[in-house]
Write a protein that holds these residues in place. Structure first.
Motif, PDB file in Angstrom:
ATOM      1  N   TYR A   1       0.838  -1.200   0.000  1.00  0.00           N
ATOM      2  CA  TYR A   1       0.000   0.000   0.000  1.00  0.00           C
ATOM      3  C   TYR A   1       0.871   1.249   0.000  1.00  0.00           C
TER       4      TYR A   1
ATOM      5  N   TYR B   1       0.308  -2.524  -6.723  1.00  0.00           N
ATOM      6  CA  TYR B   1      -1.147  -2.723  -6.749  1.00  0.00           C
ATOM      7  C   TYR B   1      -1.496  -4.139  -7.205  1.00  0.00           C
TER       8      TYR B   1
ATOM      9  N   LEU C   1      -1.418  -6.278  -4.274  1.00  0.00           N
ATOM     10  CA  LEU C   1      -2.551  -6.038  -3.374  1.00  0.00           C
ATOM     11  C   LEU C   1      -3.843  -6.670  -3.884  1.00  0.00           C
TER      12      LEU C   1
ATOM     13  N   ASP D   1      -8.644  -2.973  -5.926  1.00  0.00           N
ATOM     14  CA  ASP D   1      -7.194  -2.915  -6.161  1.00  0.00           C
ATOM     15  C   ASP D   1      -6.805  -3.609  -7.462  1.00  0.00           C
TER      16      ASP D   1
END
Length: 273
Positions: free
Chosen positions: A88, A118, A121, A131
């Motif tokens: 993040y 990303y 994630l 995401d």
């Protein structure tokens, strides 16, 4: 005996060096000398001691903003989060780096690692895919901006993987609607899947699922609607066989179609007055 003495001495020396280095780190950590913290943070970063380096960086990042050393520091700062798998913050800090240093020699790798963060994630397909959409956007922007990048092949592979995840989620939603006997919604969901994912691995299953949902909707309808809906199901069967005749799902589709033909032969026509 001699070897035992040597071994004991070496252990003592290593222990002394360890505690001395720890003590030196704590002194630097508590000091107000930003320049010294920068040097030590850089050294720890190069050694792969990211957690220690991060503590020092967090103290000096505000001090160095706008200074010549800031570009290198901000890249190390973002990459430290990446190395520690805090994706993040890595994604966020790499984005900030791109905005702050658009002429940097590290811009391309920062853009890729931002997008890759990303990607990392992106959750399993059954969860919210916010995401995943962000990762796709970032990766596609990267591919478009750096068409000759050495990371292009990997980026394309990541894009394909994420798209497949979204496809699977959309298919599972349609299949779940079919399973809970919400046939109208299932038809719409399968239809949307076919439209939205033209190259999907599950496209054959979606064509079959739409046909099955239409068939089950028809046979569970009011008598006045049965024939019309059987005809609609038959049209979906024709669409299925157009693309996937001879597939592993063909026998099941043919069994359903045989039942449709039999039912249509026995459907009573409305009497005219």
């Amino acid at each position: 005996m001699f070897y035992k003495i040597i071994r004991t001495s070496l252990l003592a020396l290593i222990t002394a060096v360890f505690f001395n280095s720890c003590s030196e780190y704590q002194v630097v950590l508590k000091s107000d000398d930003a320049a010294r913290k920068y040097v030590v943070a850089d050294s720890l970063y190069q050694q792969g001691k990211y957690k220690k380096a991060l503590k020092l960086m967090e103290q000096i990042v505000p001090v160095y903003r706008g200074k010549p050393q800031a570009e290198k520091l901000m890249y190390m700062y973002a990459n430290t989060f990446y190395k520690l798998e805090d994706f993040y913050l890595a994604g966020y800090q790499f984005e900030r780096f791109e905005t702050s240093y658009p002429k940097s020699d590290s811009l391309e790798i920062a853009a890729y690692k931002s997008a890759k963060s990303y990607y990392e994630l992106s959750p399993r397909y059954s969860l919210d895919q916010k995401d995943t959409f962000k990762a796709l956007e970032r990766l596609q922007n990267y591919i478009d901006k750096y068409p000759n990048s050495s990371y292009r092949t990997e980026a394309n592979s990541l894009v394909a993987e994420l798209r497949e995840k979204l496809e699977k989620k959309d298919f599972e939603i349609a299949q779940q609607l079919l399973n809970i006997e919400d046939y109208k919604s299932a038809i719409v969901a399968f239809d949307n899947f076919i439209t939205d994912h033209p190259g999907a691995k599950l496209r054959k299953e979606a064509f079959y699922g739409r046909f099955e949902a239409a068939y089950k909707l028809a046979i569970n309808s009011l008598p006045s609607l049965v024939k019309e809906r059987l005809l609609e199901a038959k049209a979906y069967y024709n669409n299925f066989t157009k693309y996937y005749e001879g597939s592993d799902l063909t026998p099941k589709a043919m069994d359903i179609m045989a039942d449709i033909e039999e039912r249509m032969a026995n459907v009573e026509e409305p009497t005219s007055k």
